[in-house]
Design a protein around this motif. Structure first.
Motif, PDB file in Angstrom:
ATOM      1  N   GLU A 108      -8.576  -8.183  14.885  1.00  0.00           N
ATOM      2  CA  GLU A 108      -8.198  -7.912  13.501  1.00  0.00           C
ATOM      3  C   GLU A 108      -7.573  -6.527  13.361  1.00  0.00           C
ATOM      4  N   VAL A 109      -8.104  -5.566  14.116  1.00  0.00           N
ATOM      5  CA  VAL A 109      -7.585  -4.198  14.052  1.00  0.00           C
ATOM      6  C   VAL A 109      -6.169  -4.159  14.604  1.00  0.00           C
ATOM      7  N   LYS A 110      -5.915  -4.873  15.697  1.00  0.00           N
ATOM      8  CA  LYS A 110      -4.575  -4.914  16.273  1.00  0.00           C
ATOM      9  C   LYS A 110      -3.579  -5.520  15.294  1.00  0.00           C
ATOM     10  N   ILE A 111      -3.993  -6.570  14.608  1.00  0.00           N
ATOM     11  CA  ILE A 111      -3.109  -7.215  13.629  1.00  0.00           C
ATOM     12  C   ILE A 111      -2.813  -6.257  12.488  1.00  0.00           C
ATOM     13  N   LEU A 112      -3.836  -5.574  11.993  1.00  0.00           N
ATOM     14  CA  LEU A 112      -3.628  -4.614  10.903  1.00  0.00           C
ATOM     15  C   LEU A 112      -2.732  -3.463  11.344  1.00  0.00           C
ATOM     16  N   ASP A 113      -2.941  -2.979  12.566  1.00  0.00           N
ATOM     17  CA  ASP A 113      -2.085  -1.915  13.095  1.00  0.00           C
ATOM     18  C   ASP A 113      -0.636  -2.379  13.175  1.00  0.00           C
ATOM     19  N   SER A 114      -0.417  -3.597  13.619  1.00  0.00           N
ATOM     20  CA  SER A 114       0.935  -4.138  13.728  1.00  0.00           C
ATOM     21  C   SER A 114       1.577  -4.281  12.359  1.00  0.00           C
ATOM     22  N   LEU A 115       0.819  -4.779  11.398  1.00  0.00           N
ATOM     23  CA  LEU A 115       1.344  -4.925  10.041  1.00  0.00           C
ATOM     24  C   LEU A 115       1.691  -3.578   9.430  1.00  0.00           C
ATOM     25  N   PHE A 116       0.826  -2.606   9.640  1.00  0.00           N
ATOM     26  CA  PHE A 116       1.079  -1.267   9.114  1.00  0.00           C
ATOM     27  C   PHE A 116       2.334  -0.675   9.743  1.00  0.00           C
ATOM     28  N   ALA A 117       2.464  -0.815  11.063  1.00  0.00           N
ATOM     29  CA  ALA A 117       3.643  -0.296  11.760  1.00  0.00           C
ATOM     30  C   ALA A 117       4.906  -0.978  11.245  1.00  0.00           C
ATOM     31  N   GLU A 118       4.836  -2.277  11.013  1.00  0.00           N
ATOM     32  CA  GLU A 118       5.987  -3.014  10.489  1.00  0.00           C
ATOM     33  C   GLU A 118       6.353  -2.536   9.088  1.00  0.00           C
ATOM     34  N   MET A 119       5.351  -2.275   8.259  1.00  0.00           N
ATOM     35  CA  MET A 119       5.609  -1.799   6.899  1.00  0.00           C
ATOM     36  C   MET A 119       6.268  -0.419   6.922  1.00  0.00           C
ATOM     37  N   VAL A 120       5.787   0.453   7.795  1.00  0.00           N
ATOM     38  CA  VAL A 120       6.355   1.800   7.901  1.00  0.00           C
ATOM     39  C   VAL A 120       7.809   1.713   8.369  1.00  0.00           C
ATOM     40  N   LEU A 121       8.058   0.876   9.357  1.00  0.00           N
ATOM     41  CA  LEU A 121       9.420   0.709   9.870  1.00  0.00           C
ATOM     42  C   LEU A 121      10.339   0.125   8.803  1.00  0.00           C
TER      43      LEU A 121
END
Length: 66
Positions: free
Chosen positions: A14-27
């Motif tokens: 779940e943490v990896k998914i949230l990290d990926s989503l956050f990174a995508e939002m920032v990008l």
């Protein structure tokens, strides 16, 4: 028992998914800001050249992405 310190400790899925989503939002936000700046420069250029058609097209594009 010896304690091990890892640079990248294992994470829950779940943490990896949230990290990926956050990174995508920032990008996505960075890309959007970059595009807005480009359009604003192009608008300035169209004003300098008194190109009404280009100005209208660019301002519409800027409104659509804002």
């Amino acid at each position: 028992m010896e304690k091990k310190y890892l640079l990248n400790p294992p994470q829950q899925p779940e943490v990896k998914i949230l990290d990926s989503l956050f990174a995508e939002m920032v990008l996505d936000k960075a890309l959007l800001n970059f595009r807005k700046e480009q359009i604003q420069k192009e608008i300035d250029h169209s004003l300098q050249n008194k190109n009404k058609e280009e100005f209208m097209r660019l301002t519409e594009e800027l409104k659509n992405i804002s």
